[in-house]
Scaffold this active site. Structure first.
Site, mmCIF file in Angstrom:
data_model
loop_
_atom_site.group_PDB
_atom_site.id
_atom_site.type_symbol
_atom_site.label_atom_id
_atom_site.label_comp_id
_atom_site.label_asym_id
_atom_site.label_seq_id
_atom_site.Cartn_x
_atom_site.Cartn_y
_atom_site.Cartn_z
ATOM 1 N N ASP A 1 18.148 41.869 -5.095
ATOM 2 C CA ASP A 1 18.118 41.305 -6.450
ATOM 3 C C ASP A 1 17.218 42.224 -7.283
ATOM 4 O O ASP A 1 16.513 43.088 -6.739
ATOM 5 C CB ASP A 1 17.561 39.866 -6.381
ATOM 6 N N GLN B 1 23.467 29.311 -6.775
ATOM 7 C CA GLN B 1 23.830 30.657 -6.317
ATOM 8 C C GLN B 1 24.118 30.651 -4.801
ATOM 9 O O GLN B 1 24.998 31.371 -4.318
ATOM 10 C CB GLN B 1 22.668 31.616 -6.627
ATOM 11 N N ARG C 1 18.477 25.462 -16.925
ATOM 12 C CA ARG C 1 17.952 26.753 -16.444
ATOM 13 C C ARG C 1 16.661 27.016 -17.202
ATOM 14 O O ARG C 1 16.648 26.983 -18.434
ATOM 15 C CB ARG C 1 18.930 27.897 -16.689
HETATM 16 N N1 CP Z 1 23.541 35.223 -10.828
HETATM 17 C C1 CP Z 1 23.253 34.595 -11.983
HETATM 18 O O1 CP Z 1 22.644 33.503 -12.001
HETATM 19 O O2 CP Z 1 23.703 35.230 -13.079
HETATM 20 P P1 CP Z 1 23.392 34.840 -14.605
HETATM 21 O O3 CP Z 1 21.930 35.088 -14.845
HETATM 22 O O4 CP Z 1 24.281 35.712 -15.418
HETATM 23 O O5 CP Z 1 23.706 33.377 -14.785
HETATM 24 N N1 NVA Z 2 15.727 36.783 -9.787
HETATM 25 C C1 NVA Z 2 16.572 36.858 -10.949
HETATM 26 C C2 NVA Z 2 17.874 36.173 -10.688
HETATM 27 C C3 NVA Z 2 18.877 36.248 -11.793
HETATM 28 C C4 NVA Z 2 20.147 35.562 -11.499
HETATM 29 C C5 NVA Z 2 15.869 36.261 -12.152
HETATM 30 O O1 NVA Z 2 15.294 35.182 -12.026
HETATM 31 O O2 NVA Z 2 15.880 36.894 -13.226
#
Ligand code: CP
Ligand code: NVA
Length: 330
Positions: free
Chosen positions: A231, A138, A108
């Protein structure tokens, strides 16, 4: 039998056919049923995976950890400050080192290019746990959740409200196009998805008998929608000083009870989470103090209301990430 996706990376949905995505959703449903029935599924006993997180996480990290443990695997978690990656060791070298020790690598972080490089230099499957551009794991959870609540996916109308150019909106557009769901991005023109991605998705949607639509009109976005999705307005990695501008641009796109009333009668509300639907977070409280708004992308009454399926969606992150690992591990 070798799984049809064994050895594949999971970097973005554009790399997968509609049949392959459907296979992952079906596999997720199967693994979920096994978990609920208490049926062991330690198919990868003795394997180990590593999780590289350059951004914070609750759901994705926990889903990978619990999913891996249910599959019989060991897990190493490396947070942004805990490895040599980036500062003292290139992604290319990190990939080659980790491939010698682990059976799979989750990443990530920031640019999509980074996870693509990691995969290029890795000899084991690499899974994208969110980049600036995409959030593919997701999507498997979201599509499973929609299917559980509304039945078939094909022909449904899904509208994303708000920052329609973020990772989640981008990936939703691709997922919907691939699975024949009509997708609408509803937001201000400044926050619309990139034209080239819209074009690619429009073409895929046409092949699948569905549509991709962009609108700035909230009522048009909500009318007849079966899924209303939103979101947060400022994603991880974006600077704090854009809050004022985003609030100005996106406040009209908050998912409210009025919007839900325009949607299809059986409509559901979805959100990848975390969500600013009240002031019970540090950021939520700061925004309330600075800008006088107590709920952001979604009204608290919708988030907590009967049409909200956000916690089913969150649970499904685990079953679906487990399926992605199970399907791709060698
Ligand atoms: N939805 C999602 O990716 O949540 P986190 O940021 O908690 O992993
Ligand atoms: N768009 C958000 C999604 C989090 C799961 C971000 O990237 O922070």
């Amino acid at each position: 039998m070798t799984a049809p996706l064994a050895g594949r990376d999971f970097l973005k949905l554009l790399d997968f056919s509609p049949e392959e995505i459907t296979y992952l959703i079906d596999l997720s449903a199967d693994l979920k049923a096994k978990k609920k029935a208490g049926e062991p599924h330690r198919y990868h006993e003795g394997k180990n995976i590593v999780l590289l997180f350059e951004k914070t996480s609750t759901r994705t990290r926990c889903a990978f950890e619990v999913g891996a443990m249910d599959l019989g695997m060991g897990v190493t978690y490396l947070d942004p400050g805990a490895s040599q990656m980036g500062k003292k060791e290139s992604i290319e070298d990190t990939a080659r080192v980790l491939s010698r020790m682990y059976d799979g690598i989750e990443y990530r972080g920031f640019a999509q290019e980074k996870v693509e490089t990691l995969a290029e230099y890795s000899s084991v499957p690499v899974w994208n746990g969110l980049t600036t551009e995409a959030h593919p794991t997701q999507m498997i959870a979201d599509m499973l959740t929609i299917r559980e609540h509304l039945g078939e996916l094909r022909g449904l109308n899904l509208t994303f409200f708000g920052d329609a150019q973020n990772n989640v909106a981008n990936s939703l557009m691709v997922a919907c196009a691939k699975l024949g769901v009509n997708f609408t991005a509803c937001g201000p023109k400044e926050q619309m998805p990139e034209a080239s991605l819209v074009e690619t998705c429009t073409q895929i949607a046409q092949e699948q008998g569905s549509t991709v639509r962009l609108t700035e009109d909230v009522a048009e976005g909500a009318r007849g929608a079966h899924v209303l999705y939103t979101d947060i307005w400022v994603s991880m990695g974006e600077p704090d000083d854009i809050w004022a501008e985003r609030i100005r641009l996106l406040e009209p796109y908050r998912v409210t009870e009025e919007l839900m009333a325009l949607a299809a009668p059986n409509a559901i509300f979805m959100h990848c989470l975390p969500s600013f639907h009240d002031t019970k977070t540090t950021v939520g409280a700061e925004i309330a103090a600075m800008f006088g708004i107590e709920e952001m992308e979604v009204a608290d009454s919708v988030f907590e209301g009967p049409q909200s399926v956000v916690f089913d969606e969150a649970e499904n992150r685990m079953h679906t990430i487990k399926a992605v690992m199970h399907a791709t591990l060698l």
